[in-house]
Write an enzyme that holds these catalytic residues in place. Sequence first.
Site, PDB file in Angstrom:
ATOM      1  N   GLU A 104      39.358  24.974  69.763  1.00  0.00           N
ATOM      2  CA  GLU A 104      39.721  24.363  68.487  1.00  0.00           C
ATOM      3  C   GLU A 104      38.596  23.452  67.964  1.00  0.00           C
ATOM      4  O   GLU A 104      38.820  22.311  67.587  1.00  0.00           O
ATOM      5  CB  GLU A 104      41.043  23.591  68.596  1.00  0.00           C
ATOM      6  CG  GLU A 104      41.754  23.516  67.264  1.00  0.00           C
ATOM      7  CD  GLU A 104      43.179  22.968  67.352  1.00  0.00           C
ATOM      8  OE1 GLU A 104      43.799  22.868  66.283  1.00  0.00           O
ATOM      9  OE2 GLU A 104      43.666  22.651  68.446  1.00  0.00           O
ATOM     10  N   ASP A 137      47.304  23.532  79.080  1.00  0.00           N
ATOM     11  CA  ASP A 137      45.878  23.858  79.241  1.00  0.00           C
ATOM     12  C   ASP A 137      45.654  24.252  80.696  1.00  0.00           C
ATOM     13  O   ASP A 137      46.119  23.556  81.606  1.00  0.00           O
ATOM     14  CB  ASP A 137      45.014  22.655  78.878  1.00  0.00           C
ATOM     15  CG  ASP A 137      45.295  22.175  77.458  1.00  0.00           C
ATOM     16  OD1 ASP A 137      44.632  22.668  76.535  1.00  0.00           O
ATOM     17  OD2 ASP A 137      46.186  21.307  77.295  1.00  0.00           O
TER      18      ASP A 137
END
Length: 252
Positions: free
Chosen positions: A28, A215
């Site tokens: 991102e 994550d």
Amino acid sequence: NVNSISSRFIHLTELIREHNPKVILLQEIKCIEEKFPYEELSDLGYNIKVFGQKAYNGVAILSKYPLDDTIIGLEGMGDNQEARYIENTIVIEKICYKIISVYVPNGSEVGSEKFIYKLNFFQKLYERLAYLMKHEENIIMGGDLNVAPEAIDVYDPKRSDGKLLFSIEERKCFRKLLNLGLIDTFRDFNNDVQQFSWWDYRAGSWQHNKGMRIDHILVSPAVADKISTSGVLTEPRGWSKPSDHAPIYINF
């Protein structure tokens, strides 16, 4: 997941100065390649590969080792696929590793068109990893997979059950990756530990530790044997104007 490289560049360089990671996987980054801070990060000793996209998504690999055989995007996702997958080869002590930074789509809402896109992305990711595992590659894949695998990975599993990031469909996709033989490094080293990597910006989620572990760093078995520790660096989540994700890591 830096949630914008331009907004979190100082945070990134602070982490580099403190920990001196040999390889960094970013997600991102929210910028095109031309806007990525190549020069500043090169000056810190990194070789860099970027798959960027304006304002959204974007992944990158930073490495103190040379980066070869760059692959961007996943086969089968179409010509205009989002910037969510980048793969490189590095050599450490004469051993080749496939290094992958991946940013799985959020999915928006269970059952939505974006959710179906997410499941399709997981399937194409599975196919790529199955190919690499079949050819006995040493795999290190890290990134924001946007799924919490087990109840221990969610602050309120009863409330989250069936909802985005913890639906059975998403969890099956994650388990399918593990069924290839890949190792969830955090869980391998922290069997009964509840530790999150993401906290929403809203409703005091960070302050009340209402997070999820979405994550992950997954590795092939031969790589897992070389790892000494795996964890989450929670401190940066408490910094001024942080990403909503904390860095995760493995050490050899």
